[in-house]
Scaffold this motif. Structure first.
Motif, PDB file in Angstrom:
ATOM      1  N   ASP A  70       0.860  -1.187   0.000  1.00  0.00           N
ATOM      2  CA  ASP A  70       0.000   0.000   0.000  1.00  0.00           C
ATOM      3  C   ASP A  70       0.889   1.227   0.000  1.00  0.00           C
ATOM      4  OD1 ASP A  70      -1.762   2.094   0.453  1.00  0.00           O
ATOM      5  OD2 ASP A  70      -2.911   1.042   1.995  1.00  0.00           O
ATOM      6  N   GLU A 100      -3.034  11.818   1.819  1.00  0.00           N
ATOM      7  CA  GLU A 100      -4.255  11.941   2.611  1.00  0.00           C
ATOM      8  C   GLU A 100      -4.158  12.997   3.694  1.00  0.00           C
ATOM      9  OE1 GLU A 100      -3.981   7.784   3.513  1.00  0.00           O
ATOM     10  OE2 GLU A 100      -5.889   7.394   2.523  1.00  0.00           O
ATOM     11  N   THR A 117     -16.005  -2.224   9.380  1.00  0.00           N
ATOM     12  CA  THR A 117     -14.799  -1.544   8.905  1.00  0.00           C
ATOM     13  C   THR A 117     -13.635  -1.817   9.843  1.00  0.00           C
ATOM     14  OG1 THR A 117     -15.738   0.439   9.946  1.00  0.00           O
ATOM     15  CG2 THR A 117     -15.883   0.282   7.555  1.00  0.00           C
ATOM     16  N   LYS A 118     -12.391  -1.560   9.349  1.00  0.00           N
ATOM     17  CA  LYS A 118     -11.176  -2.014  10.023  1.00  0.00           C
ATOM     18  C   LYS A 118     -10.710  -1.138  11.174  1.00  0.00           C
ATOM     19  CE  LYS A 118      -8.167   0.399   6.719  1.00  0.00           C
ATOM     20  NZ  LYS A 118      -7.112   0.250   5.700  1.00  0.00           N
ATOM     21  N   ASN A 119     -11.366  -0.001  11.401  1.00  0.00           N
ATOM     22  CA  ASN A 119     -10.814   0.964  12.355  1.00  0.00           C
ATOM     23  C   ASN A 119     -11.412   0.846  13.759  1.00  0.00           C
ATOM     24  OD1 ASN A 119     -13.221   1.878  11.148  1.00  0.00           O
ATOM     25  ND2 ASN A 119     -12.803   3.989  11.690  1.00  0.00           N
ATOM     26  N   GLY A 169      -9.258   4.562   7.642  1.00  0.00           N
ATOM     27  CA  GLY A 169     -10.448   4.549   6.801  1.00  0.00           C
ATOM     28  C   GLY A 169     -11.659   5.145   7.489  1.00  0.00           C
ATOM     29  N   THR A 170     -12.760   5.149   6.761  1.00  0.00           N
ATOM     30  CA  THR A 170     -14.008   5.676   7.307  1.00  0.00           C
ATOM     31  C   THR A 170     -14.674   4.616   8.183  1.00  0.00           C
ATOM     32  OG1 THR A 170     -15.189   4.937   5.334  1.00  0.00           O
ATOM     33  CG2 THR A 170     -14.359   7.208   5.348  1.00  0.00           C
ATOM     34  N   SER A 190     -12.889   8.702  13.380  1.00  0.00           N
ATOM     35  CA  SER A 190     -13.801   8.832  12.247  1.00  0.00           C
ATOM     36  C   SER A 190     -15.200   8.419  12.698  1.00  0.00           C
ATOM     37  CB  SER A 190     -13.337   7.954  11.088  1.00  0.00           C
ATOM     38  OG  SER A 190     -14.335   7.829  10.101  1.00  0.00           O
ATOM     39  N   ARG A 204      -5.452   6.537   7.471  1.00  0.00           N
ATOM     40  CA  ARG A 204      -5.057   5.156   7.212  1.00  0.00           C
ATOM     41  C   ARG A 204      -6.072   4.170   7.793  1.00  0.00           C
ATOM     42  NH1 ARG A 204      -2.573   3.131   3.765  1.00  0.00           N
ATOM     43  NH2 ARG A 204      -3.839   4.693   2.761  1.00  0.00           N
TER      44      ARG A 204
END
Length: 314
Positions: free
Chosen positions: A13, A157, A244-246, A217-218, A300, A215
């Motif tokens: 990435d 970003e 989601t991953k966060n 994400g949302t 987020s 990094r």
């Protein structure tokens, strides 16, 4: 059999690339009244550098460095246990795990001269003082410091910030000082990180900033909550967490059409990470619907869920 192409398992990435494009070093004489146990050089709300670093935190900036920036050198040494009956090592133990930081200052200031000579910052006169002087100690002892190393990268970003903290450091190797017409007088300094019993660590690394938080994400929207009336003034909300991953996630609850979330102290989290259950207390008697918003570990916030079914709170 069906194979796959290399790019599906590569996992690279470009957003994770980091360059130390700009940076700084802050230092202060070791202060036992200010342990760095929970210290962060960042503003926890915005992710930017804290505005108190040079004021109430008491750090001072060490100025310009040469273009090589910062260099950190880890040392990991091991000792092996071998046996006559085997040609392979039986055990490997770590005998040293240390780290040193190096930079070359190109400003000739009272702070750099204090570091070179192992003098406390407080012992130095201010820049521009008439009759300025300092004297090398007859008996040199290490002066302990607390140091914040900082660097930033202008990522696509947003600004991504990196920091490393030495909670207890000493200057172990000053380099030669050269005065000539071709090169500015440089102060090449090496610092060794030592354990600090008050802070509980020797070296700590932190990441922050809008670019870093991006990094994560949302945050996805949780599932629509199912409301159930409980004891007097209480409603429970069951729903599925975002995928989601966060994570891990925290949650805000909105009653009826209110744009203001229910006070955090009136929302207890239960259930599991995948299927949370929120217990909402201090609710007025009557019919209510509820919406839930998830907040990720990168702060987020998700969209609000659709309203739950209506429940009657007693």
């Amino acid at each position: 059999m069906t194979g796959t192409t290399w790019d599906t398992i590569f996992g690279g990435d470009v957003g994770n690339v980091f360059k130390g494009q700009f940076g700084f070093v802050l230092a202060r004489d070791y202060d036992a009244t200010k342990p760095l146990t929970n210290f962060t050089p960042f503003d926890t709300l915005t992710g930017d550098w804290s505005t108190t670093l040079l004021t109430t935190d008491g750090f001072v900036g060490l100025g310009y460095f040469d273009e090589n920036g910062l260099e950190f050198t880890p040392t990991l040494q091991t000792a092996d246990t071998k046996a006559w009956q085997s040609r392979q090592k039986l055990l490997t133990d770590i005998t040293e795990d240390s780290e040193a930081a190096m930079f070359t200052a190109i400003e000739r200031t009272n702070l750099i001269e204090a570091l070179e000579t192992n003098l406390p910052f407080a012992a130095m006169s201010a820049m521009g003082t008439a009759g300025y002087q300092y004297t090398k100690p007859a008996v040199t002892v290490p002066i302990h410091r607390q140091i914040v190393f900082g660097s930033i990268y202008a990522a696509p970003e947003g600004i991504s910030a990196w920091a490393r903290i030495y909670s207890n450091a000493i200057m172990v190797k000053p380099d030669k000082l050269v005065m000539n017409a071709k090169t500015e007088a440089q102060g090449k300094l090496n610092f060794e990180a030592l354990p600090d019993s008050l802070s509980g660590f020797a070296v700590r690394t932190l990441r922050e900033g809008p670019g870093w938080r991006a990094r994560g994400g949302t945050t996805g929207t949780p599932g629509t909550p199912t409301a159930t009336a409980g004891a007097a003034g209480v409603a429970t909300l069951a729903f599925t967490a975002p995928t989601t991953k966060n994570g891990p996630f925290t949650y805000k609850v909105y009653a009826d059409a209110s744009p203001t979330p229910v006070t955090t102290g009136n929302v207890a989290v239960g259930g599991t990470a995948a299927n949370p259950v929120l217990t909402v207390s201090s609710q007025a008697a009557g019919s209510h619907t509820y919406k839930v918003q998830a907040v990720g570990s990168n702060l987020s916030a998700s969209a609000m869920t659709p309203a739950s079914n209506s429940v009657t709170v007693s």
